[in-house]
Design a protein around this motif. Structure first.
Motif, PDB file in Angstrom:
ATOM      1  N   THR A  23      42.505 -40.228  51.763  1.00 43.85           N
ATOM      2  CA  THR A  23      43.537 -41.244  51.916  1.00 43.85           C
ATOM      3  C   THR A  23      44.146 -41.537  50.548  1.00 43.85           C
ATOM      4  O   THR A  23      43.413 -41.751  49.583  1.00 43.85           O
ATOM      5  N   PRO A  24      45.465 -41.537  50.440  1.00 46.61           N
ATOM      6  CA  PRO A  24      46.071 -41.844  49.132  1.00 46.61           C
ATOM      7  C   PRO A  24      45.737 -43.269  48.701  1.00 46.61           C
ATOM      8  O   PRO A  24      45.536 -44.150  49.532  1.00 46.61           O
ATOM      9  N   LEU A  25      45.664 -43.456  47.418  1.00 44.28           N
ATOM     10  CA  LEU A  25      45.399 -44.786  46.885  1.00 44.28           C
ATOM     11  C   LEU A  25      46.625 -45.666  47.076  1.00 44.28           C
ATOM     12  O   LEU A  25      47.755 -45.186  46.969  1.00 44.28           O
ATOM     13  N   PRO A  26      46.420 -46.947  47.357  1.00 44.33           N
ATOM     14  CA  PRO A  26      47.581 -47.827  47.517  1.00 44.33           C
ATOM     15  C   PRO A  26      48.301 -48.018  46.186  1.00 44.33           C
ATOM     16  O   PRO A  26      47.681 -47.995  45.123  1.00 44.33           O
ATOM     17  N   GLU A  27      49.597 -48.201  46.269  1.00 42.52           N
ATOM     18  CA  GLU A  27      50.386 -48.475  45.065  1.00 42.52           C
ATOM     19  C   GLU A  27      50.049 -49.883  44.589  1.00 42.52           C
ATOM     20  O   GLU A  27      50.117 -50.830  45.372  1.00 42.52           O
ATOM     21  N   PRO A  28      49.676 -50.043  43.319  1.00 39.61           N
ATOM     22  CA  PRO A  28      49.359 -51.393  42.835  1.00 39.61           C
ATOM     23  C   PRO A  28      50.620 -52.255  42.724  1.00 39.61           C
ATOM     24  O   PRO A  28      51.700 -51.759  42.410  1.00 39.61           O
ATOM     25  N   ASP A  29      50.447 -53.523  43.002  1.00 40.02           N
ATOM     26  CA  ASP A  29      51.533 -54.484  42.853  1.00 40.02           C
ATOM     27  C   ASP A  29      51.735 -54.721  41.362  1.00 40.02           C
ATOM     28  O   ASP A  29      50.785 -55.062  40.649  1.00 40.02           O
ATOM     29  N   PRO A  30      52.938 -54.529  40.833  1.00 39.15           N
ATOM     30  CA  PRO A  30      53.153 -54.699  39.393  1.00 39.15           C
ATOM     31  C   PRO A  30      52.864 -56.122  38.903  1.00 39.15           C
ATOM     32  O   PRO A  30      52.587 -56.319  37.721  1.00 39.15           O
ATOM     33  N   ASP A  31      52.904 -57.099  39.800  1.00 43.65           N
ATOM     34  CA  ASP A  31      52.632 -58.482  39.410  1.00 43.65           C
ATOM     35  C   ASP A  31      51.151 -58.845  39.519  1.00 43.65           C
ATOM     36  O   ASP A  31      50.750 -59.923  39.094  1.00 43.65           O
ATOM     37  N   ASP A  32      50.342 -57.961  40.091  1.00 46.80           N
ATOM     38  CA  ASP A  32      48.922 -58.237  40.282  1.00 46.80           C
ATOM     39  C   ASP A  32      48.165 -57.960  38.988  1.00 46.80           C
ATOM     40  O   ASP A  32      48.291 -56.886  38.404  1.00 46.80           O
ATOM     41  N   THR A  33      47.377 -58.901  38.545  1.00 45.52           N
ATOM     42  CA  THR A  33      46.615 -58.740  37.302  1.00 45.52           C
ATOM     43  C   THR A  33      45.129 -58.498  37.564  1.00 45.52           C
ATOM     44  O   THR A  33      44.341 -58.462  36.632  1.00 45.52           O
ATOM     45  N   GLU A  34      44.752 -58.348  38.845  1.00 42.67           N
ATOM     46  CA  GLU A  34      43.356 -58.102  39.199  1.00 42.67           C
ATOM     47  C   GLU A  34      42.931 -56.701  38.770  1.00 42.67           C
ATOM     48  O   GLU A  34      43.730 -55.769  38.760  1.00 42.67           O
ATOM     49  N   TRP A  35      41.653 -56.555  38.458  1.00 37.23           N
ATOM     50  CA  TRP A  35      41.072 -55.273  38.096  1.00 37.23           C
ATOM     51  C   TRP A  35      41.085 -54.360  39.320  1.00 37.23           C
ATOM     52  O   TRP A  35      40.745 -54.786  40.421  1.00 37.23           O
ATOM     53  N   ILE A  36      41.469 -53.110  39.148  1.00 37.56           N
ATOM     54  CA  ILE A  36      41.464 -52.146  40.244  1.00 37.56           C
ATOM     55  C   ILE A  36      40.204 -51.301  40.108  1.00 37.56           C
ATOM     56  O   ILE A  36      40.025 -50.607  39.102  1.00 37.56           O
ATOM     57  N   GLU A  37      39.348 -51.398  41.105  1.00 34.22           N
ATOM     58  CA  GLU A  37      38.101 -50.627  41.098  1.00 34.22           C
ATOM     59  C   GLU A  37      38.392 -49.168  41.414  1.00 34.22           C
ATOM     60  O   GLU A  37      39.251 -48.855  42.238  1.00 34.22           O
ATOM     61  N   ALA A  38      37.630 -48.281  40.768  1.00 27.22           N
ATOM     62  CA  ALA A  38      37.746 -46.859  41.073  1.00 27.22           C
ATOM     63  C   ALA A  38      37.225 -46.627  42.487  1.00 27.22           C
ATOM     64  O   ALA A  38      36.301 -47.299  42.930  1.00 27.22           O
ATOM     65  N   PRO A  39      37.819 -45.688  43.220  1.00 24.79           N
ATOM     66  CA  PRO A  39      37.351 -45.434  44.581  1.00 24.79           C
ATOM     67  C   PRO A  39      35.957 -44.799  44.571  1.00 24.79           C
ATOM     68  O   PRO A  39      35.584 -44.105  43.627  1.00 24.79           O
ATOM     69  N   VAL A  40      35.215 -45.066  45.641  1.00 24.08           N
ATOM     70  CA  VAL A  40      33.893 -44.463  45.813  1.00 24.08           C
ATOM     71  C   VAL A  40      33.848 -43.773  47.172  1.00 24.08           C
ATOM     72  O   VAL A  40      34.551 -44.153  48.105  1.00 24.08           O
TER      73      VAL A  40
END
Length: 121
Positions: A23-40
C-alpha cells in the motif's frame, strides 16, 4: 502505447508476479508537525521501506541493502533516481558482482512473529 485498461491489466499481472502489492504511504499534510513513524510489516513487525515502482505499483523492501550473493535473483531490487523521485526497479537477468548491494524484497526476510525464535531479554 496501451490504453488505460490494458495498462492496468498488464501492470497488475506484473505486480502479482513481482510482489509489488504494498500500500502506498499516505501523503503527509504540509501543516502537520507530528512525527511520521516508519512503516512496519504487519506480519513480522520489522521496519520496511515502501517504494514506488516504475510501473505505478508499490513494493516493500528491506531497509538496508545486502550483497547480491545473499539475495536470490527474484528478490533483488535497486533504487533508481528519476526526475520524479526514487523508484524501485527489479533486477531481472542482471549479472551482478557478488558484493554489489541490492535491496531485497521484504518477503524474503519476513518471519511472522509467532514463528520467530523467542529472544532472551
Amino acid at each position: 502505447m496501451l490504453c488505460d485498461g490494458c495498462w492496468n491489466v498488464r501492470a497488475n499481472r506484473l505486480a502479482e508476479e513481482e510482489g509489488t502489492t504494498a500500500t502506498p504511504l499516505p501523503e503527509p499534510d504540509p501543516d502537520d508537525t507530528e512525527w511520521i513513524e516508519a512503516p512496519v510489516c504487519e506480519q513480522c513487525g520489522a521496519a520496511i521501506r515502501v517504494w514506488p515502482t516504475e510501473y505505478d505499483r508499490w513494493v516493500a523492501l528491506a531497509t538496508r541493502p545486502l550483497p547480491a550473493k545473499d539475495v536470490p535473483e527474484h528478490h533483488r531490487w535497486r533504487l533508481v533516481e528519476t526526475p520524479a523521485g526514487c523508484v524501485a526497479v527489479r533486477l531481472r537477468g542482471a549479472r551482478l558482482l557478488p558484493d554489489e548491494p541490492v535491496y531485497p524484497h521484504h518477503q524474503m526476510l519476513c518471519v511472522p512473529e509467532e514463528d520467530a525464535p523467542r529472544r532472551a531479554n
